[in-house]
Each structure stands twice: as C-alpha cells, then as structure tokens.
Scaffold this motif. Structure first.
Motif, PDB file in Angstrom:
ATOM      1  N   UNK A   1       8.072  -2.016  12.040  1.00  4.11           N
ATOM      2  CA  UNK A   1       9.082  -2.624  11.169  1.00  4.11           C
ATOM      3  C   UNK A   1       9.167  -1.887   9.829  1.00  4.11           C
ATOM      4  N   UNK A   2       8.004  -1.491   9.316  1.00  2.00           N
ATOM      5  CA  UNK A   2       7.989  -0.759   8.047  1.00  2.00           C
ATOM      6  C   UNK A   2       8.669   0.594   8.147  1.00  2.00           C
ATOM      7  N   UNK A   3       8.455   1.290   9.253  1.00  2.00           N
ATOM      8  CA  UNK A   3       9.109   2.576   9.469  1.00  2.00           C
ATOM      9  C   UNK A   3      10.622   2.396   9.532  1.00  2.00           C
ATOM     10  N   UNK A   4      11.058   1.366  10.233  1.00  3.18           N
ATOM     11  CA  UNK A   4      12.492   1.112  10.336  1.00  3.18           C
ATOM     12  C   UNK A   4      13.097   0.795   8.973  1.00  3.18           C
TER      13      UNK A   4
ATOM     14  N   UNK B   1       3.499  10.177   8.572  1.00  2.00           N
ATOM     15  CA  UNK B   1       4.764  10.440   9.252  1.00  2.00           C
ATOM     16  C   UNK B   1       5.955  10.130   8.351  1.00  2.00           C
ATOM     17  N   UNK B   2       5.819   9.112   7.504  1.00  2.00           N
ATOM     18  CA  UNK B   2       6.899   8.716   6.606  1.00  2.00           C
ATOM     19  C   UNK B   2       6.948   9.551   5.334  1.00  2.00           C
TER      20      UNK B   2
ATOM     21  N   UNK C   1       0.829  -1.209   0.000  1.00  2.00           N
ATOM     22  CA  UNK C   1       0.000   0.000   0.000  1.00  2.00           C
ATOM     23  C   UNK C   1       0.861   1.256   0.000  1.00  2.00           C
ATOM     24  N   UNK C   2       1.901   1.268   0.819  1.00  2.00           N
ATOM     25  CA  UNK C   2       2.787   2.426   0.877  1.00  2.00           C
ATOM     26  C   UNK C   2       3.506   2.641  -0.455  1.00  2.00           C
ATOM     27  N   UNK C   3       3.905   1.539  -1.108  1.00  2.00           N
ATOM     28  CA  UNK C   3       4.613   1.657  -2.388  1.00  2.00           C
ATOM     29  C   UNK C   3       3.712   2.258  -3.457  1.00  2.00           C
TER      30      UNK C   3
END
Length: 384
Positions: free
Chosen positions: A373-376, A219-220, A191-193
């Motif tokens: 984990x995704x944020x990292x 935030x990202x 989804x983020x991609x």
C-alpha cells in the motif's frame, strides 16, 4: 550502495567465500563487536571487491544496568549515566577513544559511539559523540541514529538540521520498533518520511537492520541501502534486545552456556526467514517446494539448497534481489518490488491455509500489505 551484511560470530568464512565469487548488490559488511579479530579475511575480501568495511561497537547497550557486556568497547562494568555523559566532554572522549581503538585497521568507515535517541538532549549527545569521533580519525565517519519509529516531526527536523549543519553526509538510520511482521501503514510511512528528510538534505542513508522494509525503502529511493544480518537482524526492537540480554543465559547439563544466536533460513517465496525445523517441513512438501525455495548457484544442485548452506543462500538471495533492483530503471523499481511482495503474500496465505501444522505460528502478512500500500501511495504521489 546496496545491501550491507552485519556479521555474527560464525559468518565470516561464508561471507569471505561469497564475496570472492560475487558482490553485485552488496555495499558493505560490518564486523562483529567481539569477533572482529577473526574476521580480517572477510574484510579483505570485501575491500578487494570494492566494498566498504565497518565495525559495530554496540554501545547502545552500555546505558542499561544488569547487562554483562564484557568485550564491548567502552564497557567498564557499570552502566553509563547519559546525563553525566551529556555534561562531561572528558568522559565522552574516553568512550570515543575506546570505540576507535576497538576498530580494526581494515575498517574503511568508522562507527562512533551511539545511544537510543529519545529526545532533543539525547540527539545532541549522539551528535557530540559523532563529532568527537570525526576529529579523532582521518577515515569517513558514519553515525548510527536509533530513533523511535513514530518520531514527532519537530524532533525529526531538528535532528536533520543539526547533523547536516555539522557536515555529516551519511548515516545509519534505525527505527525501533520496526520491521516485524505486524507493522501498519502509519509506522512505515513515518519511517520513510524521516529517511526522506535526510535524503532531501543530501545525506546518504542506510536503513539499519531492516529486511523487507529496507528493501522496499531502497526500491522507492527513500534510502541508499539497507542492512541485515545473515539469517537474522531483519528488524529493530531496541527494548526487546535489551530485555533478551538481561535474561540469565540457558545452561546445559555441564553448566556451560547453551545455544547461540538464532539464525534462520530465508525462503524467497514467502520473503521470510524461518526456523530450520520449519524450513525443512515446508521444503519437504513437493506441492510447494519449488515456489518457496531457490535455484541460484549451489541451491540449484540440491533439493534442499536453502537448508544445506543457509548462510550462502541468504547472502545470494538478498544480494540478488538488490542487484536486480539496481539493474532496473528507477521508475520501474517500485513495480518490481510490489510484484515480489504480492507473490510472498499469496504464498504466505497458501502456507497458512494448507501447509501449517497446528503448533506452527501463522505467517503474518500485515507488514507486507502495508509495504504494498505504501509503494502504491508513493507511485500515485509521484504521478500527481
């Protein structure tokens, strides 16, 4: 942009009062499909605060048989045949005209008719409806795209291409299903991609109906904002929404429709919206109530602030989190959001271990762990 609030039938007075006092962190409000005529004062308060106002036509439900959708723009009593709609420009225009007519004058951004995108054909149908709407109004038009949460890359790239070539510069992007408490890393990563593809193409993206997932994406920097209801609509599950509406209504002893839309109490300490009953139980524990509750605005003058006025509490909690992110330098926002999520995981584990009755469902942490984990991952990729 910030967080956008989608109003239900009874939210407008609280939203009006909230926006009259403060609006930091809020980007827009969306009026209810059937109750918009009662929400003009909330819309005027939003405009006075410099915010946008939208209208939710909910046309994505119009293709399903068996649903009673009286009051929705474009509803004829019969489900729409999308294959027919694809081939008939005149019928598409009738739907567009019905939706635009239903938009109150106070709306600043128009939402065109839209349906679930399943394939290339439905993607082009949605684009055709959006373009027809843009030709019929002088206001900004922001299409809604509801996509499968694990969309194949070929279709993702085609959708980005056709919308940017058509000149659309903003979208309400929704993924189904996404935002529950049991989402894994691959689904969130996908989804983020896709959101990032639109952002990289110069499109402003709102992640629609997305609570913790939306805030993490904001935030990202993957999206320009996200939307939620007021104590509800924090995730998207198109199939479940249709199934729920297809069930016969529950009637009371007088034969009238019982109950209403579920709206929960948001507990910032666990980053979760729970039922009123469970919120009372958890806030009733003196061990943990200060770690779960809220001391902002009117909540600071009450032992049970989130319960006493759950709508206003929800508004200032969500808006406050976003305002804090906006005030934080972009490079530090992932850390701020990671800290929030980790505190929530810790508190959920504590509640599950020591403050959960046998009949209460366990507070799941899979989605929160996936977001951390995704944020990292994103932070490491940016530093590489």
């Amino acid at each position: 942009m910030g967080v956008e609030f989608q109003l239900d039938h009874q939210d407008h007075h609280k939203v009006e009062d909230f926006l009259a006092r403060q609006s930091a962190g809020v980007g827009a409000i969306t009026l209810h499909a059937k109750a918009a005529k009662y929400q003009a004062s909330a819309a005027e308060a939003a405009i006075a605060a410099g915010l946008d106002v939208l209208y939710d036509p909910r046309t994505e439900r119009l293709e399903y048989p068996g649903l009673t959708l009286n009051g929705l723009p474009g509803y004829t009593g019969e489900p729409y045949d999308l294959d027919r709609l694809v081939a008939r420009a005149d019928e598409r225009q009738l739907l567009v005209d019905a939706v635009l007519t239903a938009h109150p004058d106070v709306v600043t951004i128009v939402t065109p008719p839209h349906f679930l995108v399943r394939d290339h054909r439905s993607a082009h149908l949605n684009l055709a409806l959006a373009e027809a709407a843009r030709l019929a109004t002088n206001k900004r038009v922001r299409p809604v795209l509801t996509l499968k949460s694990r969309l194949n890359q070929e279709l993702s790239h085609e959708i980005v291409k056709i919308y940017t070539e058509a000149g659309f510069t903003e979208l309400d992007l929704r993924f189904t299903p996404l935002g529950s408490e049991n989402d894994g890393i691959p689904k969130i990563r996908s989804a983020f991609a896709t959101a990032r593809l639109f952002r990289d193409a110069g499109v402003r993206v709102i992640l629609g109906r997305s609570g913790n997932v939306g805030q993490a994406a904001f935030a990202l920097g993957h999206v320009d904002g996200f939307s939620v209801g007021v104590g509800q609509m924090e995730h998207v599950d198109h199939a479940a929404d249709v199934s729920r509406q297809n069930r016969p209504p529950t009637l009371n002893a007088d034969g009238k429709k019982a109950g209403g839309t579920w709206q929960g109490v948001y507990l910032p300490g666990i980053a979760a919206t729970v039922s009123m009953r469970r919120a009372k139980e958890l806030l009733g524990h003196s061990d943990i109530r200060t770690r779960l509750g809220c001391r902002v605005d009117s909540c600071g003058a009450s032992l049970f602030g989130p319960i006493d006025d759950y709508r206003t509490h929800y508004l200032h909690s969500r808006a406050g989190d976003v305002a804090a992110l906006i005030e934080t330098p972009e490079a530090w926002r992932p850390k701020l959001e990671t800290d929030r999520l980790r505190r929530a995981i810790e508190m959920r584990d504590l509640v599950n271990a020591a403050y959960r009755k046998g009949s209460d469902p366990e507070l799941k942490t899979r989605t929160l762990h996936s977001l951390v984990d995704g944020i990292q991952e994103d932070v490491r990729a940016a530093a590489a």
